[in-house]
Design a protein around this motif. Structure first.
Motif, PDB file in Angstrom:
ATOM      1  N   LEU A 207     -15.371  -4.755  12.632  1.00 51.00           N
ATOM      2  CA  LEU A 207     -16.325  -5.692  12.037  1.00 51.00           C
ATOM      3  C   LEU A 207     -17.680  -5.017  11.816  1.00 51.00           C
ATOM      4  CD1 LEU A 207     -15.502  -9.022  13.911  1.00 51.00           C
ATOM      5  CD2 LEU A 207     -14.554  -8.122  11.785  1.00 51.00           C
ATOM      6  N   ARG A 208     -18.054  -4.088  12.687  1.00 51.86           N
ATOM      7  CA  ARG A 208     -19.313  -3.364  12.485  1.00 51.86           C
ATOM      8  C   ARG A 208     -19.227  -2.499  11.225  1.00 51.86           C
ATOM      9  NH1 ARG A 208     -19.619  -1.585  17.216  1.00 51.86           N
ATOM     10  NH2 ARG A 208     -20.845  -3.312  18.047  1.00 51.86           N
ATOM     11  N   ALA A 209     -18.054  -1.904  10.967  1.00 55.37           N
ATOM     12  CA  ALA A 209     -17.880  -1.122   9.743  1.00 55.37           C
ATOM     13  C   ALA A 209     -18.010  -2.014   8.514  1.00 55.37           C
ATOM     14  CB  ALA A 209     -16.525  -0.420   9.755  1.00 55.37           C
ATOM     15  N   LEU A 210     -17.481  -3.229   8.582  1.00 60.10           N
ATOM     16  CA  LEU A 210     -17.629  -4.178   7.476  1.00 60.10           C
ATOM     17  C   LEU A 210     -19.087  -4.583   7.295  1.00 60.10           C
ATOM     18  CD1 LEU A 210     -14.530  -6.513   7.926  1.00 60.10           C
ATOM     19  CD2 LEU A 210     -15.069  -5.136   5.904  1.00 60.10           C
ATOM     20  N   LEU A 211     -19.793  -4.761   8.403  1.00 61.99           N
ATOM     21  CA  LEU A 211     -21.209  -5.130   8.317  1.00 61.99           C
ATOM     22  C   LEU A 211     -22.023  -3.997   7.694  1.00 61.99           C
ATOM     23  CD1 LEU A 211     -23.411  -7.212   8.952  1.00 61.99           C
ATOM     24  CD2 LEU A 211     -23.613  -6.180  11.221  1.00 61.99           C
ATOM     25  N   ASP A 212     -21.733  -2.760   8.084  1.00 60.55           N
ATOM     26  CA  ASP A 212     -22.429  -1.616   7.489  1.00 60.55           C
ATOM     27  C   ASP A 212     -22.132  -1.537   6.002  1.00 60.55           C
ATOM     28  OD1 ASP A 212     -23.421  -0.990   9.978  1.00 60.55           O
ATOM     29  OD2 ASP A 212     -21.936   0.575  10.387  1.00 60.55           O
ATOM     30  N   GLN A 213     -20.901  -1.808   5.639  1.00 55.92           N
ATOM     31  CA  GLN A 213     -20.526  -1.792   4.227  1.00 55.92           C
ATOM     32  C   GLN A 213     -21.277  -2.875   3.453  1.00 55.92           C
ATOM     33  OE1 GLN A 213     -16.458  -2.935   3.473  1.00 55.92           O
ATOM     34  NE2 GLN A 213     -16.386  -1.907   1.495  1.00 55.92           N
ATOM     35  N   ALA A 214     -21.379  -4.061   4.050  1.00 55.76           N
ATOM     36  CA  ALA A 214     -22.071  -5.159   3.380  1.00 55.76           C
ATOM     37  C   ALA A 214     -23.554  -4.876   3.216  1.00 55.76           C
ATOM     38  CB  ALA A 214     -21.877  -6.454   4.171  1.00 55.76           C
ATOM     39  N   GLY A 215     -24.129  -4.093   4.125  1.00 60.16           N
ATOM     40  CA  GLY A 215     -25.560  -3.818   4.058  1.00 60.16           C
ATOM     41  C   GLY A 215     -25.923  -2.609   3.229  1.00 60.16           C
ATOM     42  N   ALA A 216     -24.920  -1.836   2.790  1.00 62.01           N
ATOM     43  CA  ALA A 216     -25.214  -0.624   2.019  1.00 62.01           C
ATOM     44  C   ALA A 216     -25.454  -0.969   0.559  1.00 62.01           C
ATOM     45  CB  ALA A 216     -24.047   0.364   2.134  1.00 62.01           C
ATOM     46  N   SER A 217     -26.421  -0.306  -0.036  1.00 60.62           N
ATOM     47  CA  SER A 217     -26.677  -0.510  -1.465  1.00 60.62           C
ATOM     48  C   SER A 217     -25.558   0.132  -2.268  1.00 60.62           C
ATOM     49  CB  SER A 217     -28.014   0.114  -1.853  1.00 60.62           C
ATOM     50  OG  SER A 217     -28.023   1.494  -1.562  1.00 60.62           O
ATOM     51  N   GLY A 218     -25.089  -0.595  -3.277  1.00 58.79           N
ATOM     52  CA  GLY A 218     -23.993  -0.097  -4.087  1.00 58.79           C
ATOM     53  C   GLY A 218     -22.741   0.137  -3.264  1.00 58.79           C
ATOM     54  N   ALA A 219     -22.503  -0.745  -2.282  1.00 58.33           N
ATOM     55  CA  ALA A 219     -21.379  -0.563  -1.367  1.00 58.33           C
ATOM     56  C   ALA A 219     -20.065  -0.549  -2.133  1.00 58.33           C
ATOM     57  CB  ALA A 219     -21.362  -1.686  -0.328  1.00 58.33           C
ATOM     58  N   PRO A 220     -19.150   0.377  -1.788  1.00 56.77           N
ATOM     59  CA  PRO A 220     -17.859   0.415  -2.465  1.00 56.77           C
ATOM     60  C   PRO A 220     -17.003  -0.782  -2.101  1.00 56.77           C
ATOM     61  CG  PRO A 220     -17.885   1.937  -0.614  1.00 56.77           C
ATOM     62  CD  PRO A 220     -19.279   1.407  -0.752  1.00 56.77           C
ATOM     63  N   ALA A 221     -16.093  -1.115  -3.009  1.00 59.43           N
ATOM     64  CA  ALA A 221     -15.148  -2.188  -2.725  1.00 59.43           C
ATOM     65  C   ALA A 221     -14.141  -1.706  -1.688  1.00 59.43           C
ATOM     66  CB  ALA A 221     -14.446  -2.611  -4.006  1.00 59.43           C
ATOM     67  N   GLY A 222     -13.253  -2.605  -1.304  1.00 56.03           N
ATOM     68  CA  GLY A 222     -12.282  -2.269  -0.275  1.00 56.03           C
ATOM     69  C   GLY A 222     -12.694  -2.870   1.052  1.00 56.03           C
ATOM     70  N   ASN A 223     -11.943  -2.558   2.087  1.00 53.36           N
ATOM     71  CA  ASN A 223     -12.162  -3.112   3.408  1.00 53.36           C
ATOM     72  C   ASN A 223     -12.470  -1.982   4.375  1.00 53.36           C
ATOM     73  OD1 ASN A 223     -11.792  -4.204   6.058  1.00 53.36           O
ATOM     74  ND2 ASN A 223     -10.604  -5.873   5.195  1.00 53.36           N
ATOM     75  N   ALA A 224     -13.773  -1.748   4.612  1.00 50.55           N
ATOM     76  CA  ALA A 224     -14.189  -0.649   5.480  1.00 50.55           C
ATOM     77  C   ALA A 224     -13.770  -0.877   6.926  1.00 50.55           C
ATOM     78  CB  ALA A 224     -15.700  -0.460   5.403  1.00 50.55           C
ATOM     79  N   GLY A 225     -13.456  -2.106   7.299  1.00 45.77           N
ATOM     80  CA  GLY A 225     -12.992  -2.371   8.649  1.00 45.77           C
ATOM     81  C   GLY A 225     -11.589  -1.890   8.899  1.00 45.77           C
ATOM     82  N   LEU A 226     -10.835  -1.635   7.817  1.00 50.79           N
ATOM     83  CA  LEU A 226      -9.449  -1.222   7.951  1.00 50.79           C
ATOM     84  C   LEU A 226      -9.191   0.180   7.427  1.00 50.79           C
ATOM     85  CD1 LEU A 226      -7.747  -4.555   6.802  1.00 50.79           C
ATOM     86  CD2 LEU A 226      -8.076  -3.752   9.147  1.00 50.79           C
TER      87      LEU A 226
END
Length: 585
Positions: A207-226
């Motif tokens: 979930l922390r990886a997903l949160l980092d992904q959500a907070g990144a500018s121009g975050a890539p699609a996909g599921n960083a938590g997995l």
């Protein structure tokens, strides 16, 4: 009030599955009388794969009678017995959409805390005789959940389950399960979930990886938590790039610099990424190979550095036949082995041709005049086989906090210790300890099989956090086949039987190209038939363990993934080729 209907246990056993042997503890049976529950499991119970099941935060698995009834109706079956879903406690009550992470319950003498939803994997489908089961549990929001044992004691079927405390943040089991596995991943919910002390460390990391992904500018699609997240490729499929120059870097390594045919700058790559090229020597079958980018990532051109393998069809043709001015078909830069921004120390470790991706990282650090502490640790056989020696020395000289250590395993008579190399020998965990590399570093490791077999694990077991140890391998990556009995790894090969008549499937890292056959249910099954190393867990489009780069072509899904992979990737466990495809496998 909720009630414990059945206590179910089972020790790991070997089960035949698709021509392989699986070690699993998913077969549980109901027992009578009291059972002692200890910190790690119920008396008489065990898990076959401790990487995915069991342990302090997954000591006891719970499933509900109401879900039994749901699946009996949905699957039109009436053959269920307690323990059918691999659970230790079959309960009446405690639905997934009401029980919260952090809730505490007393059963008999024991005290429990809810820590996480069930981890979905293929083995529950194996037990059920229903391959889709892992995906169905998530899609129907009925995963079940794990308990941590706070106080050991005896429990027995028929006892009441007494709630003694509520979990904070009101995040239910179903909420947490959907937050990771289903589309959406609302940022506020991620923040709330991470505030729950009882949530298991593994789920917090995802979930922390997903949160980092959500907070990144121009975050890539996909599921960083997995699956590791990377930006989408700059273009789809292959495009021609022109060879501007070819340079010899050492006895066995040469570089190819590529530019756009029209002279415009090529899209910038991330330091550490690779480029995939497609060759047609003599007009014959295509050869697809991936090579790391070794130059500055944002110079408007790409530099590939290639080791001339003794019997390498692709590297041999490139070295002998490629000339400046030629065109090469290239896929866009790819790869998640990239330099992470930050202020902490950086440890760049490589040997042989493994220097190429970390050299790109060194270029990026030097171009930014980074003040980070940078450790450059490299191993070669001797000076003749030491590529980029002067280039790396110059780059390190631009960094105010750089450290350099070069090891030669067999120094030549003309090699000068203290100038060309620092010590004779090979890179090892002991060497790194002796050098005094900082414990809080981000480590990037790339090299030959011997280095990659031992060093990353040793680093992760030291005071470096495992999440700070990043690795890249040339060729096919390590397989992940949870619970499957180990077997000797065969070289990749075309599948047995008549050749397929469908689209062409190229496994770029493995150097194998074959034709698709409808005899296979998925690209994963084709890869397995070719002994291409693969990574998977659920086999139904849930866990993303099998997510792989789709370098060219398109696929169709069956079943559809619950959460889409990143742009430019595919889930090979549930996809088939629509047309010729190239996979980063």
């Amino acid at each position: 009030m909720a009630k414990l209907l059945s206590v179910n246990v089972g020790l790991p056993q070997d089960v035949a599955w698709q021509g392989r042997t699986v070690r699993t503890g998913v077969w549980k049976r109901a027992v009578t009388g009291p059972r002692m529950v200890r910190r790690l499991n119920v008396e008489g119970d065990g898990q076959g794969d401790l990487a995915g099941h069991g342990g302090e935060y997954r000591a006891v698995l719970v499933y509900q009678l109401d879900s039994y009834r749901h699946w009996q109706e949905h699957l039109r079956r009436d053959d269920f017995a307690y323990g059918q879903f691999g659970e230790n406690f079959t309960v009446d009550g405690l639905p997934d959409d009401e029980v919260r992470i952090g809730d505490r319950f007393r059963v008999g003498e024991a005290l429990f805390e809810v820590t996480q939803p069930r981890v979905t994997c293929y083995r529950v489908g194996l037990r059920m005789g229903e391959p889709r089961m892992a995906a169905l549990l998530v899609a129907h929001r009925r995963p079940g959940f794990y308990l941590r044992v706070l106080a050991e004691g005896r429990v027995e079927a028929g006892q009441e389950i007494v709630k003694i405390a509520s979990g904070p943040e009101e995040m239910t089991v179903a909420d947490i399960d959907a937050l990771l596995y289903l589309p959406g991943h609302p940022r506020d919910d991620l923040v709330r979930a991470l505030r729950v002390p009882a949530l298991s460390p593994g789920w917090k990391a995802s979930l922390r990886a997903l949160l980092d992904q959500a907070g990144a500018s121009g975050a890539p699609a996909g599921n960083a938590g997995l699956a590791p997240a990377a930006p989408p490729p700059a273009w789809t499929g292959f495009r021609p790039l022109r060879v501007r120059r070819i340079d010899v870097e050492s006895a066995g390594v040469f570089s190819v610099t590529l530019t756009a045919p029209d002279g415009t700058p090529v899209p910038a790559a991330l330091p550490g990424q690779f480029l995939t090229v497609r060759l047609r020597p003599g007009g014959g079958p295509a050869l697809v190979r991936s090579y790391s980018l070794s130059g500055p990532p944002d110079r408007g051109e790409y530099r590939l550095s290639i080791k001339r393998e003794p019997h390498g069809a692709a590297s041999g043709w490139l070295r002998a036949r490629l000339r400046a001015g030629d065109l090469l078909d290239c896929a866009a830069p790819r790869g998640a082995f990239t330099l992470t921004a930050g202020d902490g120390p950086v440890l760049l470790i490589s040997a042989g041709i493994g220097v190429t991706p970390v050299l790109a990282m060194l270029h990026a650090l030097a171009a930014g005049r980074s003040t980070r502490e940078v450790w450059w640790v490299y191993g070669a056989r001797d000076g003749a086989e030491h590529p980029f020696a002067e280039e790396s020395r110059t780059l390190l000289g631009r960094l105010p906090n750089a450290h350099r250590h070069v090891s030669y395993s067999r120094p030549a008579p003309g090699d000068r210790q203290g100038r060309d190399y620092d010590a004779a020998g090979r890179i090892s965990a002991g060497l790194l300890r002796d050098l005094g590399v900082p414990h809080g570093a981000d480590a990037y490791v790339c090299g030959p099989p011997a280095l990659m077999r031992d060093l990353p694990g040793a680093l992760a077991a030291s005071e470096l956090a495992p999440s700070h140890v990043h690795t890249e391998v040339f060729g096919a990556g390590p397989a992940l086949t949870p619970g499957v009995a180990a077997a000797s790894q065969r070289p990749v090969h075309p599948p047995t039987g008549p050749p397929g008549d469908g689209p062409v499937v190229s496994f770029a890292r493995s150097g194998l190209t074959v034709s698709w056959s409808s005899a296979y249910a998925s690209l994963l099954e084709l890869a397995e038939a070719c002994d291409v190393p693969t990574r998977w867990s659920c086999r139904t489009g849930v866990c993303h363990s099998c997510e792989s780069g789709l370098l060219a072509g398109s696929v169709a899904y069956s079943p559809e993934p619950l959460d889409a992979p990143a742009e430019g990737d595919t889930l090979i466990c549930c996809s088939r080729p629509r047309e010729d495809v190239v996979l980063d496998l």
